[in-house]
Design a protein around this motif. Structure first.
Motif, PDB file in Angstrom:
ATOM      1  N   SER A 115       0.875  -1.178   0.000  1.00  0.00           N
ATOM      2  CA  SER A 115       0.000   0.000   0.000  1.00  0.00           C
ATOM      3  C   SER A 115       0.908   1.222   0.000  1.00  0.00           C
ATOM      4  O   SER A 115       1.659   1.444   0.943  1.00  0.00           O
ATOM      5  N   LEU A 116       0.845   2.007  -1.063  1.00  0.00           N
ATOM      6  CA  LEU A 116       1.902   2.970  -1.358  1.00  0.00           C
ATOM      7  C   LEU A 116       1.606   4.384  -0.875  1.00  0.00           C
ATOM      8  O   LEU A 116       0.460   4.777  -0.695  1.00  0.00           O
ATOM      9  N   GLY A 117       2.683   5.131  -0.720  1.00  0.00           N
ATOM     10  CA  GLY A 117       2.600   6.561  -0.496  1.00  0.00           C
ATOM     11  C   GLY A 117       2.135   6.943   0.886  1.00  0.00           C
ATOM     12  O   GLY A 117       2.105   6.146   1.824  1.00  0.00           O
ATOM     13  N   LEU A 118       1.730   8.188   0.993  1.00  0.00           N
ATOM     14  CA  LEU A 118       1.250   8.753   2.248  1.00  0.00           C
ATOM     15  C   LEU A 118      -0.162   8.282   2.575  1.00  0.00           C
ATOM     16  O   LEU A 118      -0.521   8.139   3.745  1.00  0.00           O
ATOM     17  N   THR A 119      -0.983   8.031   1.552  1.00  0.00           N
ATOM     18  CA  THR A 119      -2.416   7.793   1.740  1.00  0.00           C
ATOM     19  C   THR A 119      -2.904   6.416   1.295  1.00  0.00           C
ATOM     20  O   THR A 119      -4.063   6.083   1.497  1.00  0.00           O
ATOM     21  N   GLY A 238      19.503   0.817   2.077  1.00  0.00           N
ATOM     22  CA  GLY A 238      20.167   1.390   3.238  1.00  0.00           C
ATOM     23  C   GLY A 238      19.390   1.024   4.495  1.00  0.00           C
ATOM     24  O   GLY A 238      18.490   0.187   4.502  1.00  0.00           O
ATOM     25  N   ALA A 239      19.727   1.720   5.583  1.00  0.00           N
ATOM     26  CA  ALA A 239      19.141   1.377   6.879  1.00  0.00           C
ATOM     27  C   ALA A 239      17.788   2.019   7.119  1.00  0.00           C
ATOM     28  O   ALA A 239      17.019   1.555   7.966  1.00  0.00           O
ATOM     29  N   ALA A 240      17.460   3.080   6.386  1.00  0.00           N
ATOM     30  CA  ALA A 240      16.268   3.852   6.725  1.00  0.00           C
ATOM     31  C   ALA A 240      15.271   4.016   5.592  1.00  0.00           C
ATOM     32  O   ALA A 240      14.210   4.602   5.793  1.00  0.00           O
ATOM     33  N   THR A 241      15.556   3.496   4.402  1.00  0.00           N
ATOM     34  CA  THR A 241      14.701   3.743   3.246  1.00  0.00           C
ATOM     35  C   THR A 241      14.162   2.440   2.677  1.00  0.00           C
ATOM     36  O   THR A 241      14.901   1.467   2.521  1.00  0.00           O
ATOM     37  N   THR A 242      12.864   2.442   2.383  1.00  0.00           N
ATOM     38  CA  THR A 242      12.208   1.300   1.756  1.00  0.00           C
ATOM     39  C   THR A 242      11.537   1.745   0.467  1.00  0.00           C
ATOM     40  O   THR A 242      10.808   2.742   0.452  1.00  0.00           O
ATOM     41  N   VAL A 243      11.809   1.023  -0.600  1.00  0.00           N
ATOM     42  CA  VAL A 243      11.164   1.259  -1.890  1.00  0.00           C
ATOM     43  C   VAL A 243      10.197   0.115  -2.149  1.00  0.00           C
ATOM     44  O   VAL A 243      10.556  -1.057  -2.004  1.00  0.00           O
ATOM     45  N   HIS A 263      10.997   6.933   3.880  1.00  0.00           N
ATOM     46  CA  HIS A 263      12.287   7.172   4.522  1.00  0.00           C
ATOM     47  C   HIS A 263      12.066   7.475   5.998  1.00  0.00           C
ATOM     48  O   HIS A 263      11.369   8.434   6.353  1.00  0.00           O
ATOM     49  N   ASP A 264      12.637   6.647   6.855  1.00  0.00           N
ATOM     50  CA  ASP A 264      12.473   6.757   8.306  1.00  0.00           C
ATOM     51  C   ASP A 264      13.347   7.881   8.850  1.00  0.00           C
ATOM     52  O   ASP A 264      14.570   7.880   8.678  1.00  0.00           O
ATOM     53  N   LEU A 265      12.706   8.847   9.520  1.00  0.00           N
ATOM     54  CA  LEU A 265      13.423   9.974  10.117  1.00  0.00           C
ATOM     55  C   LEU A 265      13.773   9.728  11.575  1.00  0.00           C
ATOM     56  O   LEU A 265      14.459  10.548  12.197  1.00  0.00           O
ATOM     57  N   ALA A 269       8.682   9.124  12.923  1.00  0.00           N
ATOM     58  CA  ALA A 269       8.364  10.020  11.811  1.00  0.00           C
ATOM     59  C   ALA A 269       9.009   9.517  10.525  1.00  0.00           C
ATOM     60  O   ALA A 269      10.080   8.907  10.541  1.00  0.00           O
ATOM     61  N   SER A 270       8.358   9.784   9.400  1.00  0.00           N
ATOM     62  CA  SER A 270       8.894   9.346   8.114  1.00  0.00           C
ATOM     63  C   SER A 270       8.387  10.246   6.995  1.00  0.00           C
ATOM     64  O   SER A 270       7.361  10.914   7.123  1.00  0.00           O
ATOM     65  N   ILE A 271       9.136  10.262   5.898  1.00  0.00           N
ATOM     66  CA  ILE A 271       8.713  10.904   4.658  1.00  0.00           C
ATOM     67  C   ILE A 271       8.179   9.807   3.744  1.00  0.00           C
ATOM     68  O   ILE A 271       8.846   8.789   3.536  1.00  0.00           O
ATOM     69  N   LYS A 272       6.970  10.004   3.201  1.00  0.00           N
ATOM     70  CA  LYS A 272       6.370   8.987   2.348  1.00  0.00           C
ATOM     71  C   LYS A 272       5.840   9.622   1.070  1.00  0.00           C
ATOM     72  O   LYS A 272       5.319  10.741   1.086  1.00  0.00           O
TER      73      LYS A 272
END
Length: 293
Positions: A115-119, A238-243, A263-265, A269-272
């Motif tokens: 299930s992708l993205g922010l929403t 890497g350690a904090a990013t999932t594609v 991307h895990d901050l 918190a994360s950027i999606k």
């Protein structure tokens, strides 16, 4: 005498508060979204959501666990909505829920993989969502109302799990079942739903497991004679990013596919963000911040 009564009342009240177990949790998200089917000049908009889950639990002397849960939600289209409650009784691996409860198809292992993205971008990755037969033709936990007032029974023992659900709302009866089994890092789940609205009859299967840096997911559904199937994967970069990516194909409707990144901050918190091309040819995209509390 009044002092004794006041002291006794205060003691009882304090004891009740101490015995209560009420938990609060949820998330906030905000950002921008894009929908190519909107009117010219309005394709880009704002998206936001505040969600607070409130759960109260207690346990009897003989080990029975009771819980009740509600949700408060606010978004750009919804202001201060309180949803219907879900009530649960559990003991060991057995659990029974009534009220605003997710049905067996919605709760199936792997149903929402990739299930992708922010929403979630419309959840076109979910094979039980049919562009031909209709989306959300199964019972889910409703964050915006009472849901379908389902009854669910689930049981798990070791690597095996099974769940059944039933609802009767607005003239439609739905009976659903799922069963799952885990082995060697993989999980296989089968689901079935029967409805007096034949368009919502479903047979589903999901398979998920890990291969190296990727978590793979395979899914297929027969939505009342319309076949939808797909594959998806989550890759650690890497350690904090999932594609994440998926591609689905549905009879007569065509192909849907999407790509997302998270991307895990730290600190919850994360950027999606993500982009999805639907079977109807609509492009959906979003980008923003998500944080748990």
């Amino acid at each position: 005498m009044k002092k004794v009564l006041f002291a006794t009342t205060a003691l009882i009240a304090t004891a009740s508060v101490a015995a209560a177990d009420v938990s609060f949790g949820g998330y906030g998200r905000f950002g921008a979204d894009y929908n190519s089917s909107r009117a010219a000049g309005a394709e880009i908009g704002q998206t936001s959501r505040f969600r607070l889950n409130i759960t109260g639990t207690t346990e009897t002397d003989n080990g029975l666990s009771f819980s009740a849960a509600i949700r408060i939600e606010d978004s750009e289209t919804l202001v201060g909505q309180v949803n219907g409650a879900r009530f649960t009784v559990a003991a060991g691996g057995l659990s029974v829920s009534v009220g605003n409860a997710a049905g067996a198809i919605d709760a199936q292992a792997g149903a929402y993989a990739q299930s992708l993205g922010l929403t979630g971008l419309g959840y076109h990755n979910v094979v039980a969502n049919s562009a031909v037969k209709g989306f959300w033709g199964f019972d889910g936990y409703s964050g915006k109302g009472n849901g379908r007032e389902a009854v669910t029974v689930s049981y798990s023992a070791g690597d095996f799990g099974v769940m059944a659900s039933f609802s009767d709302t607005a003239g439609e009866q739905r009976s659903a079942l799922n069963a799952s089994y885990s082995f060697s890092g993989w999980k296989v789940s089968l689901g079935y739903q029967d409805s007096n609205n034949n368009a919502n009859d479903k047979i589903t299967m999901t398979v998920g497991g890990n291969v190296g840096i990727a978590d793979l997911a395979f899914a297929v559904a027969d939505n009342n004679g319309t076949l939808k199937y797909g594959i998806g994967a989550d890759f650690s970069v890497g350690a904090a990013t999932t594609v994440s990516a998926f591609v689905n194909t549905e009879d007569t409707a065509g192909e849907a596919y999407g790509l997302g990144v998270s991307h895990d901050l730290g600190g919850g918190a994360s950027i999606k963000g993500g982009v999805v091309q639907t079977a109807a040819g609509t492009t959906l995209a979003d980008l923003g911040l998500h944080f748990n509390f």
